[in-house]
Enzyme design. Structure first.
Site, PDB file in Angstrom:
ATOM      1  N   HIS A 121       0.862  -1.182   0.000  1.00  0.00           N
ATOM      2  CA  HIS A 121       0.000   0.000   0.000  1.00  0.00           C
ATOM      3  C   HIS A 121       0.897   1.230   0.000  1.00  0.00           C
ATOM      4  O   HIS A 121       2.031   1.188   0.474  1.00  0.00           O
ATOM      5  CB  HIS A 121      -0.868  -0.049   1.270  1.00  0.00           C
ATOM      6  N   ASP A 198       3.066  -4.579   7.999  1.00  0.00           N
ATOM      7  CA  ASP A 198       1.789  -3.865   7.909  1.00  0.00           C
ATOM      8  C   ASP A 198       0.681  -4.905   8.019  1.00  0.00           C
ATOM      9  O   ASP A 198       0.429  -5.670   7.094  1.00  0.00           O
ATOM     10  CB  ASP A 198       1.731  -3.122   6.567  1.00  0.00           C
ATOM     11  N   LYS A 224     -10.409  -1.707  10.489  1.00  0.00           N
ATOM     12  CA  LYS A 224     -10.385  -2.895   9.642  1.00  0.00           C
ATOM     13  C   LYS A 224     -10.984  -4.100  10.356  1.00  0.00           C
ATOM     14  O   LYS A 224     -11.300  -5.116   9.722  1.00  0.00           O
ATOM     15  CB  LYS A 224      -8.946  -3.243   9.235  1.00  0.00           C
ATOM     16  N   CYS A 362      -4.787   2.425  -3.661  1.00  0.00           N
ATOM     17  CA  CYS A 362      -3.550   2.933  -3.053  1.00  0.00           C
ATOM     18  C   CYS A 362      -2.414   1.929  -3.228  1.00  0.00           C
ATOM     19  O   CYS A 362      -1.595   1.720  -2.323  1.00  0.00           O
ATOM     20  CB  CYS A 362      -3.759   3.255  -1.574  1.00  0.00           C
TER      21      CYS A 362
END
Length: 404
Positions: A121, A198, A224, A362
């Site tokens: 990302h 991440d 999330k 992204c």
């Protein structure tokens, strides 16, 4: 027993309509929906003990502090961090990554190398580019193959004594690929490099164990995993967090302040300047508790069934191509219809009440690799159903006929 219809009743938004149609929400990789149990935690805070934390002796402040720190302990337990002070409550994944990147600006020097994967990302690319520009370090990329998997042989060749940092997502937001982070971490440590993972896309699907992974840094966002926006977690090994300087200056992150010199507070407060998102932190804990009542093994099994079913049904559509066919992936399907722009498909699906994401997600380097402008991304959560998959397939067919 996993009862999806019972679970769906926990999510008020799933009862609404969009454009006169029952909402079918398939944009979970962008943000998950919020159950009533988490909404109640938010309302309870503002209704009963809204106050600043760590500073007041009055009852409301102490109650808010206790709830906030209890949430930190919930996060620690869920991710199996060794110590509670290794959990830094942040504004989200991007905040956590930038905090670490800022800290390493005082550690890296010219000639050092940092590795980032081709599946990242933008939030796990841009901060490291900025870091390299500031320090003179070199950014190198772990390449991917046409299935959307990292080429581990190339990773092995990139690693050297010059490698100081490795950055990789646990799961690709654009393709759903689950990366072999255990192997990545082990091999990075063999050359003395630190690793940041991440975990934004992994946290709703996988119960990551910080101690078992032996990862140096791990970042997630609450939104999330059924929590609110604007809050997340940075896990860091104590030894690393002690090496890094504070990211921001202000209240709460200090021990003593004078005009001559300031000394900083210990962990975790050293990295938590100013008034935090108190309600968000408390709700983050509530969201973790909620997901654990369902169980991550049950979630994983159910979502895998949805993924297999949706993949098989979508591939029956003529001229539909799926991007991201890794052997190990989670419930994300990125696809295009030949000759039709993904934005047009997404717009028509919205008219049918079906929420998907379109564009580059992204992750422009991934789209450049495939030489496409973007994809339609359907991302599934444990509250989605096969009936919703059927509606998606039908909607894509309708859009194809209308746009042909």
């Amino acid at each position: 027993m996993f009862n999806v219809e019972k679970i769906r009743k926990d999510f008020p938004i799933l009862q609404r309509e969009v454009n006169g149609k029952a909402l079918i929400y398939l944009d979970n990789a962008a943000t998950s929906q919020t159950p009533q149990q988490v909404i109640d935690a938010i309302v309870d805070y503002y209704t009963h003990y809204n106050a600043n934390i760590h500073r007041g002796v009055h009852t409301l402040s102490q109650e808010a502090t206790d709830k906030y720190e209890a949430a930190r302990l919930t996060v620690q337990k869920h991710f199996n961090a060794k110590e509670a002070h290794e959990i830094i409550l942040t504004a989200g994944t991007t905040h956590g990554i930038n905090l670490v990147a800022h800290g390493f600006a005082s550690i890296l020097t010219k000639g050092d190398e940092v590795l980032v994967s081709a599946l990242e990302h933008h939030s796990n690319i841009v901060p490291w580019q900025m870091l390299c520009e500031k320090t003179g370090a070199t950014l190198k990329v772990i390449p991917m193959n046409t299935d959307g998997e990292l080429i581990m042989a190339d990773y092995n060749q990139l690693l050297s004594e010059k490698t100081k940092l490795v950055f990789v997502n646990h799961i690709s937001n654009a393709l759903g690929t689950i990366n072999p982070i255990e192997e990545i971490i082990t091999k990075a440590h063999q050359v003395g490099a630190a690793v940041l993972v991440d975990g934004a896309q992994a946290c709703p699907h996988i119960k990551a164990d910080m101690q078992a992974l032996d990862v140096d840094f791990y970042v997630v966002s609450a939104h999330k995993m059924c929590g609110p926006t604007g809050v997340g977690m940075l896990y860091g090994k104590e030894e690393w967090l002690n090496k890094l300087p504070p990211y921001q200056g202000g209240g709460e992150m200090i021990a003593e302040v004078s005009f001559e010199k300031t000394t900083y507070a210990g962990l975790p407060h050293k990295f938590e300047a100013g008034t935090p998102n108190i309600c968000g932190g408390i709700a983050f804990g509530a969201a973790i508790d909620y997901m654990n009542t369902i169980g991550f093994e049950a979630i994983d099994k159910y979502e895998h069934e949805l993924l297999e079913y949706a993949t098989a049904e979508l591939l029956k559509i003529e001229n539909l191509k799926i991007f991201g066919t890794a052997k190990n992936k989670t419930s994300v399907i990125s696809f295009n219809l030949e000759g039709i722009h993904p934005y047009d498909i997404g717009t028509l699906l919205d008219k049918m009440g079906i929420a998907v994401r379109t564009g580059h997600h992204c992750a422009q380097p991934i789209m450049s690799f495939f030489n496409i402008p973007g994809t339609v991304r359907a991302s599934f959560a444990f509250y989605n159903t096969k009936a919703e998959v059927d509606a998606l397939v039908s909607g894509v067919k309708t859009a194809q006929r209308m746009l042909a």
